[in-house]
Design a protein around this motif. Structure first.
Motif, PDB file in Angstrom:
ATOM      1  N   UNK A 338      -2.924  -2.037   6.917  1.00 50.75           N
ATOM      2  CA  UNK A 338      -2.109  -3.148   6.276  1.00 50.75           C
ATOM      3  C   UNK A 338      -0.704  -3.170   6.765  1.00 50.75           C
ATOM      4  N   UNK A 339       0.146  -4.172   6.321  1.00 50.44           N
ATOM      5  CA  UNK A 339       1.453  -4.043   6.329  1.00 50.44           C
ATOM      6  C   UNK A 339       2.368  -3.402   5.619  1.00 50.44           C
ATOM      7  N   UNK A 340       1.771  -2.451   4.379  1.00 53.92           N
ATOM      8  CA  UNK A 340       2.317  -1.926   3.472  1.00 53.92           C
ATOM      9  C   UNK A 340       2.591  -0.473   4.157  1.00 53.92           C
ATOM     10  N   UNK A 341       4.029  -0.080   4.166  1.00 57.58           N
ATOM     11  CA  UNK A 341       4.275   1.169   4.638  1.00 57.58           C
ATOM     12  C   UNK A 341       4.661   2.138   3.458  1.00 57.58           C
ATOM     13  N   UNK A 342       3.916   3.423   3.574  1.00 57.23           N
ATOM     14  CA  UNK A 342       4.035   4.414   2.716  1.00 57.23           C
ATOM     15  C   UNK A 342       4.900   5.396   3.216  1.00 57.23           C
ATOM     16  N   UNK A 343       5.996   5.700   2.120  1.00 60.79           N
ATOM     17  CA  UNK A 343       7.100   6.566   2.589  1.00 60.79           C
ATOM     18  C   UNK A 343       6.742   7.716   1.658  1.00 60.79           C
ATOM     19  N   UNK A 344       6.256   8.735   2.403  1.00 61.19           N
ATOM     20  CA  UNK A 344       5.586  10.008   1.376  1.00 61.19           C
ATOM     21  C   UNK A 344       6.858  11.014   0.898  1.00 61.19           C
TER      22      UNK A 344
END
Length: 409
Positions: A338-344
């Motif tokens: 998906x285009x959702x970027x996860x910033x951990x």
């Protein structure tokens, strides 16, 4: 992470004919090529119960060991990376805490003691060294270590702008619990004799002016409830403060507990913030870091929110997804990236118990930053405006925030 374009083929003649850098991935090698042995995981569809074996690998851990003598590494690092980044383990039945969250103790990383190591990034470094050995002319993209602080604003003010009923209720509660100092502080704020203890925004702005970081501040604009105690979103002083802060720092939405399961509420809170800062809201963080996979992420995508900062644990520092590098969310049900970027994020004040001092916390930060720097990752600490008043001499988060902003990138 390595910045190398990749293509795939299942046609042997095409693979043999290709003259650039290449390797095979499967149950057996095709010949004498660079070869990585696979387990079935990446060839499956959807998700299934899978046995995960963890073993020591040099100074770190590896998961999904393989046995073929010609395999370049003794683990399926591609399946292992996918397992951690997709949060595969969170799709299966597990114990939840009082807030309904997946807890660290249920994770593979906690069980096998690699939670505080960005293990995926270390696997990538090992993979890179192998590629350099086999293909010396291969060019890699070099990432830069960066720091991206996040600040959660659950309550913009401790005492100010609360109205008569909430103020009287707060005084009554403090009287009942014998917190006379709080009562005195409240009236000093209301009489404009001192700053509200949660109003630490000028400190953050000045810090940002001196040492620019990719900082984001998340405001709670949800309706009042058992979990959300902030002042009204349309309070003029509240709106003016948010607009002022947005001139200096990136502003995002702190998604309320009720909204985490309701698309319409996420949309309403997002629009409230956009009406104040007059630009689209792209960044969100879930209250209490509660992520219901994959539902809440699907709602973010539907609302064209493409950056989430909720991937971490409230009670344990470390790397929930095994990485310190932002990555795109993969929907296991639909089998799509998906285009959702996860910033951990890797650290938040609630990771530390009361006896831990500022010095102890800064030492922990140094260790974590050392690991992240070694793999060219991103350090994302989550702080809170209410803790940045410097009133706790043993654990001074104002001092710690200053230390974080002064770290070299």
């Amino acid at each position: 992470m390595l910045g190398i374009p990749v293509s795939f083929t299942s046609r042997i003649e095409e693979f043999i004919a290709f003259e650039g850098a290449k390797f095979s991935y499967g149950k057996h090698p095709l010949g004498k090529e660079l070869y990585f042995q696979s387990i079935p995981l990446l060839f499956d569809r959807g998700f299934n119960e899978i046995e995960v074996d963890v073993k020591d690998w040099d100074h770190i851990k590896g998961i999904f060991p393989v046995v073929h003598k010609d395999a370049a590494v003794p683990f399926d690092i591609f399946a292992g990376t996918f397992y951690l980044l997709s949060r595969y383990e969170e799709y299966f039945p597990h114990r939840k805490d009082a807030y309904g969250r997946f807890i660290a103790e249920e994770s593979l990383a906690y069980t096998y003691h690699f939670l505080e190591i960005p293990i995926v990034d270390f696997w990538v470094q090992k993979f890179k060294e192998i590629l350099k050995e086999y293909f010396p002319k291969l060019q890699f993209h070099h990432n830069r270590f960066s720091i991206k602080p996040s600040i959660i604003v659950s309550q913009t003010f401790a005492y100010a702008q609360k109205g008569i009923i909430r103020t009287l209720g707060g005084v009554g509660k403090d009287l009942f619990k014998g917190r006379i100092r709080n009562i005195l502080s409240r009236f000093q704020v209301l009489l404009n004799l001192k700053e509200d203890p949660y109003d630490t925004f000028n400190f953050l702005i000045e810090l940002q002016k001196i040492k620019k970081k990719q900082a984001t501040i998340f405001f709670s604009l949800g309706d009042y409830s058992n979990y959300e105690k902030n002042i009204l979103f349309n309070n003029e002083k509240h709106k003016n403060l948010i607009k002022h802060v947005s001139d200096y720092l990136q502003v995002g939405s702190k998604v309320s507990m009720d909204a985490i399961t309701e698309l319409a509420l996420i949309k309403k809170e997002k629009r409230r913030l956009e009406s104040i800062i007059h630009r689209p809201v792209q960044e969100v963080i879930c209250s209490y870091f509660k992520i219901n996979l994959p539902d809440v992420y699907r709602m973010f995508i539907e609302l064209e929110v493409f950056e989430d900062f909720s991937m971490g644990y409230a009670k344990h520092m470390g790397f929930r997804a095994g990485t310190c590098t932002p990555f795109l969310f993969y929907d296991l049900d639909y089998e799509i990236q998906t285009p959702l970027k996860i910033y951990p994020f890797s650290l938040t004040p609630k990771n530390f118990k009361g006896e831990v001092t500022s010095k102890d916390i800064m030492a922990k930060i140094d260790t974590m930053v050392h690991h992240i720097k070694s793999v060219e990752g991103t350090f994302i600490p989550v702080l809170s405006n209410g803790l940045l008043n410097g009133q706790n001499p043993n654990r001074d988060w104002k001092q710690i925030a200053t230390y974080i902003w002064n770290l070299n990138e």
